[in-house]
Design a protein around this motif. Structure first.
Motif, PDB file in Angstrom:
ATOM      1  N   SER A 124       0.833  -1.201   0.000  1.00 35.26           N
ATOM      2  CA  SER A 124       0.000   0.000   0.000  1.00 35.26           C
ATOM      3  C   SER A 124       0.864   1.245   0.000  1.00 35.26           C
ATOM      4  CB  SER A 124      -0.923   0.032   1.228  1.00 35.26           C
ATOM      5  OG  SER A 124      -1.750   1.184   1.194  1.00 35.26           O
ATOM      6  N   LEU A 125       0.452   2.200  -0.776  1.00 37.12           N
ATOM      7  CA  LEU A 125       0.993   3.550  -0.709  1.00 37.12           C
ATOM      8  C   LEU A 125      -0.076   4.505  -0.192  1.00 37.12           C
ATOM      9  CD1 LEU A 125       3.585   5.227  -1.592  1.00 37.12           C
ATOM     10  CD2 LEU A 125       2.264   5.833  -3.624  1.00 37.12           C
ATOM     11  N   SER A 126      -1.333   4.158  -0.449  1.00 35.51           N
ATOM     12  CA  SER A 126      -2.434   5.085  -0.186  1.00 35.51           C
ATOM     13  C   SER A 126      -2.849   5.139   1.274  1.00 35.51           C
ATOM     14  CB  SER A 126      -3.653   4.693  -1.027  1.00 35.51           C
ATOM     15  OG  SER A 126      -4.224   3.476  -0.560  1.00 35.51           O
ATOM     16  N   SER A 127      -2.591   4.065   2.037  1.00 33.54           N
ATOM     17  CA  SER A 127      -3.084   3.987   3.413  1.00 33.54           C
ATOM     18  C   SER A 127      -2.008   3.485   4.354  1.00 33.54           C
ATOM     19  CB  SER A 127      -4.299   3.055   3.492  1.00 33.54           C
ATOM     20  OG  SER A 127      -4.704   2.889   4.841  1.00 33.54           O
ATOM     21  N   ALA A 128      -1.788   4.237   5.440  1.00 34.16           N
ATOM     22  CA  ALA A 128      -0.841   3.829   6.468  1.00 34.16           C
ATOM     23  C   ALA A 128      -1.527   3.090   7.611  1.00 34.16           C
ATOM     24  CB  ALA A 128      -0.112   5.053   7.020  1.00 34.16           C
ATOM     25  N   TRP A 129      -2.810   2.786   7.436  1.00 35.10           N
ATOM     26  CA  TRP A 129      -3.547   2.123   8.509  1.00 35.10           C
ATOM     27  C   TRP A 129      -3.055   0.690   8.690  1.00 35.10           C
ATOM     28  CZ3 TRP A 129      -6.602  -2.206   9.111  1.00 35.10           C
ATOM     29  CH2 TRP A 129      -7.325  -2.285  10.301  1.00 35.10           C
ATOM     30  N   GLY A 130      -2.563   0.364   9.880  1.00 33.75           N
ATOM     31  CA  GLY A 130      -2.224  -1.010  10.219  1.00 33.75           C
ATOM     32  C   GLY A 130      -1.034  -1.587   9.485  1.00 33.75           C
ATOM     33  N   ASN A 131      -0.213  -0.766   8.847  1.00 34.48           N
ATOM     34  CA  ASN A 131       0.974  -1.305   8.179  1.00 34.48           C
ATOM     35  C   ASN A 131       2.074  -0.252   8.172  1.00 34.48           C
ATOM     36  OD1 ASN A 131       1.476  -0.128   5.195  1.00 34.48           O
ATOM     37  ND2 ASN A 131      -0.732  -0.080   5.612  1.00 34.48           N
ATOM     38  N   GLY A 132       3.313  -0.722   8.176  1.00 31.52           N
ATOM     39  CA  GLY A 132       4.450   0.181   8.098  1.00 31.52           C
ATOM     40  C   GLY A 132       4.990   0.349   6.697  1.00 31.52           C
ATOM     41  N   HIS A 133       4.386  -0.349   5.737  1.00 31.35           N
ATOM     42  CA  HIS A 133       4.883  -0.285   4.362  1.00 31.35           C
ATOM     43  C   HIS A 133       4.645   1.083   3.741  1.00 31.35           C
ATOM     44  CE1 HIS A 133       5.351  -4.807   3.393  1.00 31.35           C
ATOM     45  NE2 HIS A 133       5.271  -4.664   4.709  1.00 31.35           N
ATOM     46  N   ALA A 134       3.475   1.660   3.991  1.00 29.52           N
ATOM     47  CA  ALA A 134       3.106   2.903   3.309  1.00 29.52           C
ATOM     48  C   ALA A 134       4.099   4.020   3.603  1.00 29.52           C
ATOM     49  CB  ALA A 134       1.692   3.327   3.708  1.00 29.52           C
ATOM     50  N   THR A 135       4.450   4.206   4.880  1.00 23.82           N
ATOM     51  CA  THR A 135       5.379   5.297   5.191  1.00 23.82           C
ATOM     52  C   THR A 135       6.760   5.019   4.612  1.00 23.82           C
ATOM     53  OG1 THR A 135       5.784   4.285   7.353  1.00 23.82           O
ATOM     54  CG2 THR A 135       4.173   6.061   7.257  1.00 23.82           C
TER      55      THR A 135
ATOM     56  N   ASP B  58      -3.544  11.104  -3.886  1.00 22.41           N
ATOM     57  CA  ASP B  58      -2.979  11.583  -5.146  1.00 22.41           C
ATOM     58  C   ASP B  58      -1.610  12.215  -4.898  1.00 22.41           C
ATOM     59  OD1 ASP B  58      -2.720  12.264  -7.804  1.00 22.41           O
ATOM     60  OD2 ASP B  58      -3.920  14.088  -7.630  1.00 22.41           O
ATOM     61  N   PRO B  59      -0.583  11.398  -4.680  1.00 22.07           N
ATOM     62  CA  PRO B  59       0.747  11.960  -4.393  1.00 22.07           C
ATOM     63  C   PRO B  59       1.283  12.741  -5.590  1.00 22.07           C
ATOM     64  CG  PRO B  59       0.886   9.594  -4.754  1.00 22.07           C
ATOM     65  CD  PRO B  59      -0.570   9.926  -4.693  1.00 22.07           C
ATOM     66  N   PRO B  60       1.812  13.938  -5.377  1.00 23.37           N
ATOM     67  CA  PRO B  60       2.293  14.755  -6.491  1.00 23.37           C
ATOM     68  C   PRO B  60       3.589  14.249  -7.107  1.00 23.37           C
ATOM     69  CG  PRO B  60       2.710  15.848  -4.401  1.00 23.37           C
ATOM     70  CD  PRO B  60       1.893  14.645  -4.087  1.00 23.37           C
ATOM     71  N   TRP B  61       4.291  13.361  -6.407  1.00 23.14           N
ATOM     72  CA  TRP B  61       5.593  12.885  -6.869  1.00 23.14           C
ATOM     73  C   TRP B  61       5.530  11.485  -7.471  1.00 23.14           C
ATOM     74  CZ3 TRP B  61       5.498   8.810  -3.638  1.00 23.14           C
ATOM     75  CH2 TRP B  61       4.852   8.981  -2.405  1.00 23.14           C
ATOM     76  N   CYS B  62       4.323  10.947  -7.618  1.00 25.12           N
ATOM     77  CA  CYS B  62       4.187   9.562  -8.053  1.00 25.12           C
ATOM     78  C   CYS B  62       2.813   9.368  -8.661  1.00 25.12           C
ATOM     79  CB  CYS B  62       4.376   8.641  -6.834  1.00 25.12           C
ATOM     80  SG  CYS B  62       3.997   6.898  -7.086  1.00 25.12           S
ATOM     81  N   ARG B  63       2.728   8.560  -9.690  1.00 22.77           N
ATOM     82  CA  ARG B  63       1.442   8.169 -10.249  1.00 22.77           C
ATOM     83  C   ARG B  63       0.932   6.947  -9.477  1.00 22.77           C
ATOM     84  NH1 ARG B  63       0.712   5.702 -16.359  1.00 22.77           N
ATOM     85  NH2 ARG B  63      -1.563   5.424 -16.333  1.00 22.77           N
ATOM     86  N   LEU B  64      -0.192   7.092  -8.801  1.00 24.62           N
ATOM     87  CA  LEU B  64      -0.765   6.020  -7.990  1.00 24.62           C
ATOM     88  C   LEU B  64      -2.001   5.483  -8.683  1.00 24.62           C
ATOM     89  CD1 LEU B  64      -1.150   4.302  -5.422  1.00 24.62           C
ATOM     90  CD2 LEU B  64      -2.216   6.313  -4.348  1.00 24.62           C
ATOM     91  N   GLU B  65      -1.996   4.174  -8.977  1.00 22.20           N
ATOM     92  CA  GLU B  65      -3.131   3.539  -9.640  1.00 22.20           C
ATOM     93  C   GLU B  65      -3.508   2.263  -8.877  1.00 22.20           C
ATOM     94  OE1 GLU B  65      -4.695   4.860 -12.071  1.00 22.20           O
ATOM     95  OE2 GLU B  65      -3.302   6.280 -12.996  1.00 22.20           O
TER      96      GLU B  65
END
Length: 377
Positions: free
Chosen positions: A13-24, A58-65
C-alpha cells in the motif's frame, strides 16, 4: 547526472498507512527517488480495508493507480513492459502470481523489495509461499532486503537470488523533525500495530513498568490490539496515529520504545522504520536488543537498550531531561548523516542500475524457464 529512470512499483500500500508500516516506507523512499529525476508509477491492489482508510490519494511525486485483481493487473502490462525497472514488494496479495506476471512481462530489470525479510524466510522454511516462493526468487534480478548481515548470503546461497542487497528503511527528513513547544505528555510511548510475537516484549518493557510506576504516564498507539489486554490505568490507548501526526506524537514523548518482531530479532540487522523516524524527530529511543543494532546507533550515546522492566524504569526515573535531549540530538544527527530517505533513494538507484547492467535475458517464457532451471540446480 544519470539518465532518468522509469520505475514501476507493485507494493502492499501507498495510499493507506492504517495497520501497516509499508506505506510510510514507500512514501519516503519513492518521494526521494522521484526527487532524483525519476518517474514512478505505484500499482496497488484495491482492497476494502485500505480503501476505507486512505490518507494519501494523489501523491504529487508519483502516479498512484489501483487494480482489482490479477486479471485487472493486465491493464498495466504495457507500463510494466516499458519500465526500466519493476519492483515487487513483500506482502503484495497473490504476490507469487504477481511476481510471475512481472517476470514474464518486464523487459527491464526486476527487483523484489522485502520489508519483512526474516518473516519471509521463516515462511519459506515452513513452505508458506504467501507472496514469494523459491521458484520466483531466482527470476528477480536483485533481492532488496530490509535486513542486512548474514541474511544476504542466505538469500543468495540457499534461495537462489542472483543478487541480494540491503535496503534499510529510512526517515523522510522533511516530515520527521523536532516539533518545538510541545510539552511532554508521556514518559514512554510506543507506536506500532499489534503483533502476537511483539506483545510479550511490549508487556515486559512497557506494560510491566507501567504497573510498577503508577505515577508515570505511558501510551500505546496502533491498530488491531485484542480487547482482552489488561492495560494499566496509566497506559493511554490510541487506535491510530496518522503519519502527519507522528512528529507531534514523538515530541510529546520523553522516551519512545522500539519493539522488534521475534523473527527479526533472531536474524538481527533489522531496524524498524520507527527507529529512524523517532530519531529524526530527536526523541530518545529505548530499544530491545538484537545483533547489528550497534552498527546503526551507538548504545548509550544515540540509543538506549533494555531487556528488563527494571532497566526501563531506571531510565525513566533516573535519566534527567539533559540526558534525554542529548541522546535525542545524537540520534537525529546519526539519522541525518546516514538514514534519510535521500540516502535510501540513492542506494535504490545504485542497486537498480547494477541490475539493469546485468540484465541480459529477455522477457517472456525464456525468463521463466531460466528461473525454473536455477531452482532445479
Amino acid at each position: 547526472m544519470s539518465a532518468p529512470m522509469k520505475l514501476v512499483v507493485l507494493g502492499l500500500s501507498l495510499s493507506s498507512a492504517w495497520g501497516n508500516g509499508h506505506a510510510t516506507t514507500y512514501r519516503a523512499l519513492l518521494r526521494a527517488f522521484a526527487a532524483r529525476g525519476h518517474a514512478v508509477t505505484f500499482l496497488e491492489r484495491d482492497v476494502p480495508w485500505y480503501a476505507s482508510a486512505r490518507d494519501l490519494a494523489d501523491p504529487p511525486w508519483c502516479r498512484l493507480e489501483f487494480y482489482r485483481d490479477l486479471g485487472d493487473l493486465a491493464r498495466w502490462q504495457g507500463e510494466i513492459a516499458a519500465a526500466d525497472a519493476v519492483l515487487v514488494g513483500s506482502y503484495v496479495p497473490e504476490g507469487v502470481a504477481v511476481g510471475q506476471f512481472v517476470q514474464r512481462t518486464a523487459r527491464g530489470a526486476t527487483a523484489f523489495y522485502d520489508i519483512d525479510t526474516p518473516v519471509t524466510l521463516a515462511k519459506l522454511d515452513r513452505g508458506d509461499h504467501e507472496y514469494v516462493s523459491p521458484a520466483v526468487i531466482p527470476g528477480y534480478d536483485v533481492y532488496l532486503s530490509f535486513t542486512g548481515g548474514p541474511v544476504l548470503d542466505l538469500l543468495r546461497l540457499r534461495w537462489g537470488a542472483p543478487a541480494a542487497e540491503v535496503l534499510y528503511c529510512s526517515a523522510d527528513a522533511a516530515q520527521y523533525r523536532p516539533v518545538p513547544g510541545v510539552a511532554p505528555r508521556w514518559d514512554l510511548s510506543y507506536l506500532g500495530t499489534y503483533s502476537p510475537d511483539r506483545q510479550p516484549v511490549l508487556e515486559r518493557l512497557l506494560i510491566e513498568p507501567a504497573r510498577r510506576a503508577p505515577g508515570l504516564r505511558f501510551v500505546v498507539a496502533g491498530a488491531q490490539y485484542p480487547a482482552g489486554i489488561d492495560w494499566p490505568a496509566n497506559v493511554e490507548r490510541l487506535e491510530h496515529v496518522g503519519p502527519a501526526d507522528h512528529p507531534a506524537f514523538y515530541a510529546a514523548s520523553r522516551f519512545t520504545l522500539n519493539v522488534t518482531r521475534a523473527d527479526m530479532v533472531r536474524a538481527g540487522w533489522s531496524p524498524s522504520v520507527r527507529l529512524f523516524e523517532a530519531g529524526a524527530c530527536g526523541t530518545p529511543v529505548i530499544s530491545d536488543v538484537w545483533d547489528g543494532i550497534e552498527t546503526l546507533f551507538r548504545p548509550e550515546e544515540e540509543i538506549l537498550l533494555a531487556t528488563t522492566p527494571e532497566q526501563v524504569l531506571a531510565v525513566l526515573r533516573d535519566a534527567g531531561p539533559d540526558r534525554g535531549r542529548r541522546i535525542g540530538r545524537a540520534a537525529r544527527a546519526r539519522v541525518l548523516a546516514a538514514h534519510t530517505a535521500a540516502h535510501r533513494a540513492a542506494e535504490l538507484e545504485r542497486h537498480l542500475r547494477a541490475a539493469m547492467a546485468h540484465h541480459r535475458h529477455p522477457a517472456g517464457a525464456s525468463r521463466s524457464a531460466r528461473a525454473e532451471e536455477r531452482v532445479s540446480l
